[in-house]
Design a protein around this motif. Structure first.
Motif, PDB file in Angstrom:
ATOM      1  N   LYS A 171     -44.957  33.749 -61.626  1.00 39.98           N
ATOM      2  CA  LYS A 171     -45.599  32.955 -62.477  1.00 39.98           C
ATOM      3  C   LYS A 171     -44.460  31.771 -62.975  1.00 39.98           C
ATOM      4  O   LYS A 171     -43.335  31.799 -62.472  1.00 39.98           O
ATOM      5  CB  LYS A 171     -45.666  33.842 -63.740  1.00 39.98           C
ATOM      6  N   HIS A 172     -45.014  30.769 -63.865  1.00 36.11           N
ATOM      7  CA  HIS A 172     -44.006  29.773 -64.418  1.00 36.11           C
ATOM      8  C   HIS A 172     -44.512  29.569 -66.011  1.00 36.11           C
ATOM      9  O   HIS A 172     -45.688  29.987 -66.302  1.00 36.11           O
ATOM     10  CB  HIS A 172     -44.312  28.583 -63.453  1.00 36.11           C
ATOM     11  N   TYR A 173     -43.835  28.798 -66.456  1.00 35.38           N
ATOM     12  CA  TYR A 173     -43.903  28.351 -67.835  1.00 35.38           C
ATOM     13  C   TYR A 173     -44.674  27.085 -68.029  1.00 35.38           C
ATOM     14  O   TYR A 173     -44.286  26.064 -67.063  1.00 35.38           O
ATOM     15  CB  TYR A 173     -42.474  28.070 -68.655  1.00 35.38           C
ATOM     16  N   VAL A 174     -45.464  26.689 -68.937  1.00 34.37           N
ATOM     17  CA  VAL A 174     -46.119  25.546 -69.314  1.00 34.37           C
ATOM     18  C   VAL A 174     -45.819  25.349 -70.919  1.00 34.37           C
ATOM     19  O   VAL A 174     -45.894  26.334 -71.596  1.00 34.37           O
ATOM     20  CB  VAL A 174     -47.583  25.895 -69.115  1.00 34.37           C
ATOM     21  N   ALA A 175     -45.441  24.047 -70.973  1.00 33.66           N
ATOM     22  CA  ALA A 175     -45.178  23.777 -72.302  1.00 33.66           C
ATOM     23  C   ALA A 175     -46.157  22.844 -73.027  1.00 33.66           C
ATOM     24  O   ALA A 175     -46.231  21.774 -72.297  1.00 33.66           O
ATOM     25  CB  ALA A 175     -43.799  23.480 -72.718  1.00 33.66           C
ATOM     26  N   MET A 235     -25.539  43.599 -78.680  1.00 35.10           N
ATOM     27  CA  MET A 235     -26.787  42.810 -78.599  1.00 35.10           C
ATOM     28  C   MET A 235     -26.579  41.427 -78.600  1.00 35.10           C
ATOM     29  O   MET A 235     -26.050  40.930 -79.690  1.00 35.10           O
ATOM     30  CB  MET A 235     -27.690  43.254 -79.596  1.00 35.10           C
ATOM     31  N   SER A 236     -27.200  40.808 -77.604  1.00 33.89           N
ATOM     32  CA  SER A 236     -27.135  39.485 -77.586  1.00 33.89           C
ATOM     33  C   SER A 236     -27.757  38.463 -78.621  1.00 33.89           C
ATOM     34  O   SER A 236     -28.636  38.979 -79.308  1.00 33.89           O
ATOM     35  CB  SER A 236     -27.643  38.730 -76.078  1.00 33.89           C
ATOM     36  N   ALA A 237     -27.296  37.310 -79.140  1.00 36.35           N
ATOM     37  CA  ALA A 237     -27.770  36.428 -79.986  1.00 36.35           C
ATOM     38  C   ALA A 237     -29.329  36.131 -79.652  1.00 36.35           C
ATOM     39  O   ALA A 237     -30.337  36.069 -80.626  1.00 36.35           O
ATOM     40  CB  ALA A 237     -27.018  35.033 -80.263  1.00 36.35           C
ATOM     41  N   THR A 238     -29.802  35.825 -78.331  1.00 34.60           N
ATOM     42  CA  THR A 238     -30.977  35.684 -77.791  1.00 34.60           C
ATOM     43  C   THR A 238     -31.787  36.865 -78.104  1.00 34.60           C
ATOM     44  O   THR A 238     -32.889  36.718 -78.787  1.00 34.60           O
ATOM     45  CB  THR A 238     -30.734  35.421 -76.413  1.00 34.60           C
ATOM     46  N   THR A 239     -31.423  38.100 -77.671  1.00 36.65           N
ATOM     47  CA  THR A 239     -32.103  39.145 -77.991  1.00 36.65           C
ATOM     48  C   THR A 239     -32.761  39.175 -79.605  1.00 36.65           C
ATOM     49  O   THR A 239     -33.839  39.704 -80.054  1.00 36.65           O
ATOM     50  CB  THR A 239     -31.425  40.475 -77.540  1.00 36.65           C
ATOM     51  N   ARG A 240     -31.518  39.155 -80.346  1.00 38.44           N
ATOM     52  CA  ARG A 240     -31.728  39.358 -81.834  1.00 38.44           C
ATOM     53  C   ARG A 240     -32.636  38.127 -82.385  1.00 38.44           C
ATOM     54  O   ARG A 240     -33.553  38.469 -83.211  1.00 38.44           O
ATOM     55  CB  ARG A 240     -30.380  39.231 -82.533  1.00 38.44           C
ATOM     56  N   ARG A 241     -32.637  37.200 -81.886  1.00 36.84           N
ATOM     57  CA  ARG A 241     -33.479  36.067 -82.239  1.00 36.84           C
ATOM     58  C   ARG A 241     -35.058  36.083 -81.688  1.00 36.84           C
ATOM     59  O   ARG A 241     -36.102  36.198 -82.657  1.00 36.84           O
ATOM     60  CB  ARG A 241     -33.109  34.609 -81.577  1.00 36.84           C
ATOM     61  N   THR A 279     -34.504  27.336 -70.771  1.00 37.31           N
ATOM     62  CA  THR A 279     -33.460  26.709 -71.224  1.00 37.31           C
ATOM     63  C   THR A 279     -32.275  27.970 -71.227  1.00 37.31           C
ATOM     64  O   THR A 279     -31.018  27.642 -71.336  1.00 37.31           O
ATOM     65  CB  THR A 279     -33.226  26.503 -73.045  1.00 37.31           C
ATOM     66  N   ASN A 280     -32.629  29.017 -70.929  1.00 39.65           N
ATOM     67  CA  ASN A 280     -31.872  30.185 -70.849  1.00 39.65           C
ATOM     68  C   ASN A 280     -32.170  31.175 -69.382  1.00 39.65           C
ATOM     69  O   ASN A 280     -33.205  31.371 -68.932  1.00 39.65           O
ATOM     70  CB  ASN A 280     -32.315  31.494 -71.920  1.00 39.65           C
ATOM     71  N   GLN A 281     -31.162  31.173 -68.767  1.00 44.08           N
ATOM     72  CA  GLN A 281     -31.170  31.427 -67.345  1.00 44.08           C
ATOM     73  C   GLN A 281     -31.469  33.193 -67.348  1.00 44.08           C
ATOM     74  O   GLN A 281     -32.034  33.550 -66.199  1.00 44.08           O
ATOM     75  CB  GLN A 281     -29.769  31.472 -66.614  1.00 44.08           C
ATOM     76  N   TYR A 282     -31.493  33.866 -68.257  1.00 46.62           N
ATOM     77  CA  TYR A 282     -31.676  35.077 -68.511  1.00 46.62           C
ATOM     78  C   TYR A 282     -33.233  35.443 -68.922  1.00 46.62           C
ATOM     79  O   TYR A 282     -33.428  36.361 -69.027  1.00 46.62           O
ATOM     80  CB  TYR A 282     -30.585  35.847 -69.350  1.00 46.62           C
ATOM     81  N   LEU A 283     -33.734  34.298 -69.415  1.00 45.30           N
ATOM     82  CA  LEU A 283     -35.186  34.470 -70.020  1.00 45.30           C
ATOM     83  C   LEU A 283     -36.083  33.501 -69.134  1.00 45.30           C
ATOM     84  O   LEU A 283     -36.136  32.469 -69.650  1.00 45.30           O
ATOM     85  CB  LEU A 283     -35.110  34.297 -71.472  1.00 45.30           C
ATOM     86  N   THR A 284     -36.589  33.876 -68.168  1.00 49.74           N
ATOM     87  CA  THR A 284     -37.422  33.114 -67.319  1.00 49.74           C
ATOM     88  C   THR A 284     -38.587  33.655 -67.090  1.00 49.74           C
ATOM     89  O   THR A 284     -38.687  34.868 -67.496  1.00 49.74           O
ATOM     90  CB  THR A 284     -36.578  33.032 -65.934  1.00 49.74           C
ATOM     91  N   ALA A 285     -39.556  32.884 -66.363  1.00 48.02           N
ATOM     92  CA  ALA A 285     -40.900  33.649 -66.052  1.00 48.02           C
ATOM     93  C   ALA A 285     -40.835  34.684 -65.093  1.00 48.02           C
ATOM     94  O   ALA A 285     -40.002  34.563 -64.125  1.00 48.02           O
ATOM     95  CB  ALA A 285     -41.633  32.411 -65.642  1.00 48.02           C
ATOM     96  N   ALA A 286     -41.815  35.709 -65.205  1.00 50.16           N
ATOM     97  CA  ALA A 286     -41.826  36.686 -64.173  1.00 50.16           C
ATOM     98  C   ALA A 286     -42.086  36.071 -62.775  1.00 50.16           C
ATOM     99  O   ALA A 286     -42.640  35.125 -62.556  1.00 50.16           O
ATOM    100  CB  ALA A 286     -42.852  37.618 -64.794  1.00 50.16           C
ATOM    101  N   GLU A 327     -47.031  31.543 -70.317  1.00 54.33           N
ATOM    102  CA  GLU A 327     -46.415  31.968 -68.885  1.00 54.33           C
ATOM    103  C   GLU A 327     -47.679  32.298 -68.101  1.00 54.33           C
ATOM    104  O   GLU A 327     -48.698  33.078 -68.678  1.00 54.33           O
ATOM    105  CB  GLU A 327     -45.485  33.287 -69.244  1.00 54.33           C
ATOM    106  N   VAL A 328     -47.757  31.461 -67.176  1.00 55.99           N
ATOM    107  CA  VAL A 328     -49.249  31.663 -66.430  1.00 55.99           C
ATOM    108  C   VAL A 328     -48.908  31.836 -64.922  1.00 55.99           C
ATOM    109  O   VAL A 328     -47.682  31.654 -64.112  1.00 55.99           O
ATOM    110  CB  VAL A 328     -49.961  30.245 -66.486  1.00 55.99           C
ATOM    111  N   PRO A 329     -49.726  32.308 -64.140  1.00 49.79           N
ATOM    112  CA  PRO A 329     -49.441  32.573 -62.604  1.00 49.79           C
ATOM    113  C   PRO A 329     -49.348  31.048 -62.214  1.00 49.79           C
ATOM    114  O   PRO A 329     -49.925  30.331 -62.108  1.00 49.79           O
ATOM    115  CB  PRO A 329     -50.792  33.310 -62.230  1.00 49.79           C
ATOM    116  N   ASN A 330     -48.489  31.357 -60.740  1.00 49.86           N
ATOM    117  CA  ASN A 330     -48.445  30.035 -60.026  1.00 49.86           C
ATOM    118  C   ASN A 330     -49.765  29.834 -59.435  1.00 49.86           C
ATOM    119  O   ASN A 330     -50.381  30.712 -59.187  1.00 49.86           O
ATOM    120  CB  ASN A 330     -47.482  30.434 -59.136  1.00 49.86           C
ATOM    121  N   GLY A 331     -50.126  28.462 -59.164  1.00 49.41           N
ATOM    122  CA  GLY A 331     -51.148  28.156 -58.832  1.00 49.41           C
ATOM    123  C   GLY A 331     -52.478  28.029 -59.651  1.00 49.41           C
ATOM    124  O   GLY A 331     -53.517  27.524 -59.331  1.00 49.41           O
ATOM    125  N   THR A 332     -51.916  28.384 -61.147  1.00 48.63           N
ATOM    126  CA  THR A 332     -53.351  28.317 -62.181  1.00 48.63           C
ATOM    127  C   THR A 332     -53.496  26.718 -62.390  1.00 48.63           C
ATOM    128  O   THR A 332     -52.651  26.119 -62.384  1.00 48.63           O
ATOM    129  CB  THR A 332     -52.584  29.107 -63.230  1.00 48.63           C
TER     130      THR A 332
END
Length: 217
Positions: free
Chosen positions: A122-126, A1-7, A112-119, A189-194
């Motif tokens: 969709k895209h992330y908003v911070a 199990m990766s550190a990211t998954t555990r966190r 920040t994680n290439q393995y944990l991205t928006a579906a 995480e919101v749909p593109n175009g939102t």
């Protein structure tokens, strides 16, 4: 199990525990009357009177009075926007209050994680918040669970556990001593175009009756 998954799993467990405790307390202590606060906290305005004439000369003649003019009803105050501070209070604890500021919105925000991205689609908003406890109690909650964004159609989006290049996220839980302040990002995480229209935040891990709201754009 990766550190990211555990966190991620550890954070989810902490949030679940905080949510269950808050829900139980709310069921016992909530007095109802939920409200949305959109008024920014005002800074102290300068109210000093004009300086007296040091030379002792006669006071200036007052301006000629004019007949009072009818005034329309006072316009509604503009809603709080990004950069403004809203004073919030807890429903569960009287001494739990805080000044919360929505500092910045990053849209889109890269993971920040290439393995944990928006579906796909969709895209992330911070959104960066600053929290300053103003009562007798320290702030010890999970800001991750206390915020949401709302689009121009009224659709609300809750937070996600992703970290982005926008900046550091809040820790879970976040502990801030009374009188001090802390800041961090909450990611959504919101749909593109939102088209996002508002962002909200509340105390009690998101379950307080009072909800602060900032207008975007």
């Amino acid at each position: 199990m990766s550190a990211t998954t555990r966190r991620t799993r550890r954070t989810a467990a902490l949030l679940l525990g905080a949510t269950l405790v808050t829900l139980a307390a709310t069921a016992c202590d909530s007095t109802g009357g939920a409200s949305v606060s959109t008024e920014a906290k005002q800074t102290a305005a300068a109210t000093s009177a004009p300086a007296a004439d040091a030379g002792g000369s006669a006071p200036a003649k007052p301006a000629e009075s004019k007949p009072a003019e009818s005034k329309p009803a006072e316009a509604a105050k503009a809603p709080a926007k990004v950069g403004d501070t809203i004073a919030l209070k807890s429903t569960l604890e009287k001494g739990n209050t805080a000044d919360v500021t929505a500092l910045k919105v990053v849209d889109p925000a890269a993971s920040t994680n290439q393995y944990l991205t928006a579906a796909d689609g969709k895209h992330y908003v911070a959104v960066q918040f600053q929290i300053k406890p103003t009562g007798a109690k320290a702030y010890s909650e999970a800001p991750w669970s206390a915020a949401k964004v709302i689009d121009d159609q009224g659709q609300a989006y809750g937070p996600t556990l992703a970290d982005t290049k926008a900046g550091p996220s809040f820790q879970t839980p976040t502990n801030i001593a009374a009188g001090e302040s802390g800041k961090g990002f909450v990611v959504f995480e919101v749909p593109n175009g939102t088209k996002l229209d508002k962002v909200q935040f509340s105390l009690d891990n998101g379950f307080a009756d009072q909800v602060g709201q900032w207008k975007l754009g």
